[in-house]
Enzyme design. Structure first.
Site: not given
Ligand code: SF4
Length: 236
Positions: A123-124, A206, A232, A209
């Site tokens: 996701c990151c 985010c 991240c 998280c």
């Molecule tokens: S902090 Fe969480 S929601 Fe944001 S990009 Fe990374 S995994 Fe995705």
């Protein structure tokens, strides 16, 4: 020395960064940023998570209208977007908002919902690392608000270093600052901060998280809480 588009190559940039890191280790944040502005001009930018606007404020004092790059992951708290809008409205900076290739809905359709819970690294990578890599392409140097006291993983942050992954000079003008130094600067200059910092959050990322921190926890313990993940990928 000014680095031109067709001037210093990657090896020269790396040496420049390493030398500056040694020579500027004890310099004030403003002097570090002045060096960056003089050396890289418009090919230097600040990145901001909009937790606060301290580094953007410092940079605007030595390079008015400096580019401030913000990553809108699509998962931010409304307070973070509001801070970005306020910075854009009142500060002498040029806010540039980067977005991932996919919206959250498009990502959900391809990878399934809540990828952040199942595979936060992916996701990151999709929502932060890739867009930043693309957004920084035109720059030779970028500044961040990393501080050595934020977490053990950031304790060795140089004030100027070499970002091998992106092959750029990476500047951390407030690396040696403490939380108290940040608060004093914010108070003295009336710098914009994210309202969530007044609501129990010590580090703002985010929404899915990020949680509030408990007394005695380090500032970044509220990020990816309960997981081994601490960064991240932007700074690793
Ligand atoms: S902090 Fe969480 S929601 Fe944001 S990009 Fe990374 S995994 Fe995705």
């Amino acid at each position: 020395m000014t680095v031109t588009q067709d001037g210093t190559g990657v090896e020269g940039l790396r040496e420049l960064a390493e030398r500056a890191g040694r020579e500027l280790e004890d310099a004030d944040a403003l002097d570090i940023l002045r060096w960056a502005a003089d050396t890289f001009g418009s090919r230097f930018c600040v990145t901001s998570s909009m937790e606060d606007a301290v580094v953007a404020h410092l940079a605007s004092r030595v390079l008015p209208g400096v580019d401030v790059v913000f990553l809108d992951t699509g998962y931010h708290f409304p307070e973070t977007i509001g801070t970005r809008d306020a910075v854009e409205a009142v500060m002498d900076v040029n806010v540039i908002t980067l977005t991932p290739r996919q919206t959250v809905a498009e990502q959900d359709a391809e990878y399934g919902p809540k990828l952040h819970d199942r595979d936060p690294d992916l996701c990151c990578a999709l929502r932060k690392v890739k867009p930043l890599e693309e957004g920084l392409e035109g720059y030779r140097a970028w500044a961040t608000g990393l501080r050595r006291d934020e977490s053990p993983t950031r304790a060795g942050t140089p004030v100027v270093g070499w970002d091998e992954k992106r092959r750029k000079v990476k500047i951390a003008p407030i690396a040696r600052w403490s939380q108290q130094d940040v608060e004093a600067y914010v108070a003295e200059h009336g710098v914009l901060t994210n309202p969530l910092l007044m609501d129990g959050y010590a580090s703002v990322g985010c929404a899915p998280c990020t949680r509030r921190v408990l007394e005695g926890e380090d500032a970044r313990s509220g990020r990816w809480s309960g997981r081994s993940k601490t960064e991240c990928g932007l700074h690793g």
